[in-house]
Design an enzyme around this catalytic site. Sequence first.
Site, PDB file in Angstrom:
ATOM      1  N   GLU A 186       0.792  -1.219   0.000  1.00 21.57           N
ATOM      2  CA  GLU A 186       0.000   0.000   0.000  1.00 21.57           C
ATOM      3  C   GLU A 186       0.832   1.282   0.000  1.00 21.57           C
ATOM      4  O   GLU A 186       0.365   2.316  -0.472  1.00 21.57           O
ATOM      5  CB  GLU A 186      -0.939   0.000   1.217  1.00 21.57           C
ATOM      6  CG  GLU A 186      -2.044  -1.053   1.168  1.00 21.57           C
ATOM      7  CD  GLU A 186      -2.960  -0.873  -0.021  1.00 21.57           C
ATOM      8  OE1 GLU A 186      -3.529   0.240  -0.187  1.00 21.57           O
ATOM      9  OE2 GLU A 186      -3.098  -1.823  -0.827  1.00 21.57           O
TER      10      GLU A 186
ATOM     11  N   SER B  61     -51.827 -31.886  20.914  1.00 21.07           N
ATOM     12  CA  SER B  61     -51.910 -32.586  22.202  1.00 21.07           C
ATOM     13  C   SER B  61     -50.820 -32.211  23.181  1.00 21.07           C
ATOM     14  O   SER B  61     -50.876 -32.615  24.346  1.00 21.07           O
ATOM     15  CB  SER B  61     -51.895 -34.097  21.965  1.00 21.07           C
ATOM     16  OG  SER B  61     -53.045 -34.497  21.239  1.00 21.07           O
TER      17      SER B  61
END
Length: 796
Positions: A85, A390
Amino acid sequence: MRATMLALVGLTAFALGFMTAAWTLVCDAGRCPSIDVLDAYQPRQTSKLYAADGSFIAELGLERRTLLTLNDIPKSVRDAFVTTEDKRFFRHHGIDWVRVAGAAGRNLASRGYAQGFSTITMQLARNLFPETLTREKTLIRKLKEAKVARAIEDKYSKDHILELYLNQIYLGNGAYGVETASQQYFGKSARDLNLAEAATLAALPKGPERYNPRRYPERAVTRRNTVIELMRRAAVVSDSEASLARAYPLDLAHKGQPGSGGEQAPYFVEWVRQQLDAQFGRQLYEQGLKVYTTLDPDLQGAAERSLEQQLRAIEGGKYGKFPHPTFEDYLAKNASAGGDQNGAATSPYLQGCFIVLDPRTGAVRAMVGGRDFDDSKFNRATQALRQPGSTFKPIVYADAIQNGRPPSYMVDDSPLEVPQPDGSTWTPQNYDLTFQGLMTMRRGLYLSRNLVAIRVGMELGPESVIDEARRFGITTPIHPYPSIYIGSESVYPLELVAAYTAFANLGQRTTPMAITRVENAKGEVLWEPPVTVTPVLSPQEAWEMVDMMKDVVQHGSAFGSVWSAGFHYPAAGKTGTTNDGNDVWYIGYTADLVAGVWMGMDRPVKIMRDAQGGRLAAPAWTSFMTEVYRRKPAPPDWPRPDGLIAREIDRTTGMLRNAYCPAAVVTTEWYIPGTEPTQECDVHSATDTMVGDSMHFERPGPPNGPVGTPTAVSPQPMGGSPPGAAGVTQIIVPAAQPVSRAAVPVAAAPAHPGVAGAGSPLTGNVPPTTRPATGVRVAPPGGAAVPPGAPTRARP
């Protein structure tokens, strides 16, 4: 010639003057950010979530970032970024004039913006102040960026600048900074990166998405090798080191591996995030909180495996023809159409959820809210409304136990019709479309007989059962219709599973909790949610319910998928199936774990022929529990509380045994004092010692005791027989008749210990003097008709 020279000098002077003026004025009037804020600058950090064993689960934040000091970042990582960079980083003062000249030449030649000249310091300035230093490609923005970079260089050391940069830079996949990116891509700290991995990260600033190694591995490797070559040319690595790094494979962390970016337990994580967001707001996303949760990674993995294996077995035809598109069909179709996973609330394939709780604290140990979080983020464990079928019945029977009815209480499993104001008739049915006559409440529960649950519930009255459901932690609307007794009203799965903690704890319900402690970055405790325990049943009442629900596993609707499948530890539970076959459930528990499974389609439709909770859902529960108890101690049985009394009874009559009752029908039942039968069996005698069969058991005169309190009736059909069928009990009660708790007068009996008196907000018991007679059949209950249109099921 002289004129040309003068013109060139003048043009140069003008350009220099313009640039000087621009440099001087570009930051006037506060147009550039002040770098003074950097003295106290703290980059936004993600909050980290940890499991119960301290392992990392996930992170939450606007920018996923974990800070490292420069000394903790390996030299190979620092060299990779600097070489790639800004190779003159340590020699310039924020602006690399060599690079500026080169970029100017390239841009003039191309008559456009072909090359930039940002240094690491300029990139840092842009990342630190994105609101002021935007990414627009203009000369003014570049001048502002350069001037802020110079100010940063004047005030801070190169090491400090590089440390800020390496913690701030965006590296794709939602990762900010080298530490988070390292965890995301490689599943390890940046401290442990090798040269090839360091170069892979350094390749990303040029194009975080273009070179994302997860999406474009070939591009990533090519760019990585370019970075390695740049490092070789800069002499920061040797030829041999560069050759070895170029040959290194791209070894990324697997999805789901801690830190890999594929979160563990994503439905659980999102549920926790919602709670934290409500408690802390933006603080959660910016200040790096440490959140300690209740999740058990081993149990979570077992739950995910068990649920998915069972869903695939159903789709694969193990239980008969599966009539819907499978999950694999859906994924293949979606891929061929080039579509992305949609994250929708509904999905067209078979879904499920799995919830595991520690009943002692309510700690959520595992949560699976669906099959694929990326495809459907809708959490079926916490957000879905589903009919429980149930699995709601134990709440009805618990209310009956609290109101003085023992497990041996006799109830008539016979046809029932309730006319409705619109002329229709509600005719509930059992799943097998048969009726078995008089039977004990215990048998009615473990065989999941709908008519038994309905008659018990109607005798108690809807208000009593609804109040009981509220004590069990159910918060969803429950309308006073008889169909609620067999689970017609929708519930949140998490609430229903948590209701069963009251049984596992012998009476104490615990509220589900996912967070044990939250700390700030300094380690100070900010929030420590308490364990919430609510008394629901007395220990004696709860033990009777557990004993009844053990029979579901050992003799009833879960026998085939649990007990006969080899799970023989002390356990109890209840299966659940809706009348239309849309939903199947199994919620089971041991003394130290409660686990619930739901399966169904998001858009209401019958799952398949013969869809039953015991057949489809319970195997996933058994697989999970079997795996769990291979690694942990066997669960203890529930101790029988003091105060219960034993009686030998004839299970076909619910009465005390006499000298002539066949041994085959004699059993021992435990009773809360005051609820035990007092009369001997009046069916078997010296002249009749036949084994009783409750399906054909008859006696002269009215078969049942006093008539129970009339209750409201649901118009929703839960199955049916033809109107006017032989043997059907028809009930017609005016719609305006009031609803009240059932009370059957009996002789005064001593109150059993641990039970509150009439009107108690804890138990809701009726006074002892109004307890129903025991050993007497329950009368066919009355019911008040209600308008049609009872709610059936809410969907996402």
